[in-house]
Design an enzyme around this catalytic site. Sequence first.
Site, mmCIF file in Angstrom:
data_model
loop_
_atom_site.group_PDB
_atom_site.id
_atom_site.type_symbol
_atom_site.label_atom_id
_atom_site.label_comp_id
_atom_site.label_asym_id
_atom_site.label_seq_id
_atom_site.Cartn_x
_atom_site.Cartn_y
_atom_site.Cartn_z
ATOM 1 N N LEU A 101 60.897 41.057 39.174
ATOM 2 C CA LEU A 101 61.131 40.855 37.850
ATOM 3 C C LEU A 101 60.043 41.907 37.064
ATOM 4 O O LEU A 101 58.766 42.110 37.663
ATOM 5 C CB LEU A 101 60.718 39.570 37.279
ATOM 6 C CG LEU A 101 61.778 38.499 37.955
ATOM 7 C CD1 LEU A 101 61.139 37.150 37.465
ATOM 8 C CD2 LEU A 101 62.964 38.719 36.975
ATOM 9 N N ASP A 102 60.135 42.559 36.078
ATOM 10 C CA ASP A 102 59.268 43.110 35.051
ATOM 11 C C ASP A 102 57.822 42.518 34.978
ATOM 12 O O ASP A 102 57.915 41.282 34.815
ATOM 13 C CB ASP A 102 59.780 43.758 33.836
ATOM 14 C CG ASP A 102 60.928 44.814 34.264
ATOM 15 O OD1 ASP A 102 61.142 45.349 35.246
ATOM 16 O OD2 ASP A 102 61.714 44.918 33.020
ATOM 17 N N LYS A 103 56.633 43.208 34.612
ATOM 18 C CA LYS A 103 55.577 42.630 34.415
ATOM 19 C C LYS A 103 55.520 41.423 33.176
ATOM 20 O O LYS A 103 55.090 40.440 33.376
ATOM 21 C CB LYS A 103 54.597 43.408 33.850
ATOM 22 C CG LYS A 103 53.239 43.099 33.545
ATOM 23 C CD LYS A 103 52.336 44.314 33.575
ATOM 24 C CE LYS A 103 50.798 43.619 33.105
ATOM 25 N NZ LYS A 103 49.887 44.679 32.804
#
Length: 259
Positions: A101-103
């Site tokens: 998952l993205d930051k």
Amino acid sequence: MRLDKFLAQSSVGRRKEVRIYIKEGMVKVNGEVITEPSIEINENIDVIEYLGKTIRYVEKVYYMFNKPAGCITAKRDVVNKTVFDYFEDVNVDGLFHVGRLDKDTEGLLLFTNDGEFEHKLMCPQKHVEKTYFFWALGSLEEEDIRALEQGVYIGKGKILTKPAKIKVDKYGAYEEFKHEIPIDNLHNIDSKHYNQPIVSGYLTISEGRKHQVKRMLKAVGCYVVSLKRVSIGELMLDESLNKGQYRSLTEAEIKRLVG
């Protein structure tokens, strides 16, 4: 059992990685170098070595993690907090995240030491669906919804995304819904947006392109300000888990994911 499957399930590496190790002559079976990943071995009798170290079958573990925004999906980082920093009471040797998952994206993230489990969920041919809940500046008209459902271009020279499923939840002015957006993500909005339209909803995709949900919504004129993954396949995020908490998957949940 296949040699590559044994090594993947023994936390030597992911399925693709162990095949490379085998083909490069890093693996021995009963003292003989084997370069064919599909060879059948007896995990209870045969002696398997990787780089001179005997590999023994290890117990499989499966975790559900409620990822907070602000940490990165990586084993370690010199600047940012990583998802592994939350696993203080777990031996993370051999443990890896299933996808990423993205930051600034939060929600459901799985961890395991089972390479076969990861392969079944992440292999593009499996078409495992992942659903995200989003808040985005902009609006979704009927033509936008049809475009997302049929596939959109999310990059120059790129092919269309696979058909998605979308369900609009709420829409109106940002000022009306600002208290419902996770506070961690409010840094993406400044005061000039307060009167702009905002929409929330659920987007389900069966691919895993980089920043795909954000790019798909951008393609129809929406700017994502909050994003949370709520399900993978038939597995829903356990909402009793606070952000940063994890728990083991039940046997029933594992079966729902991979059969």
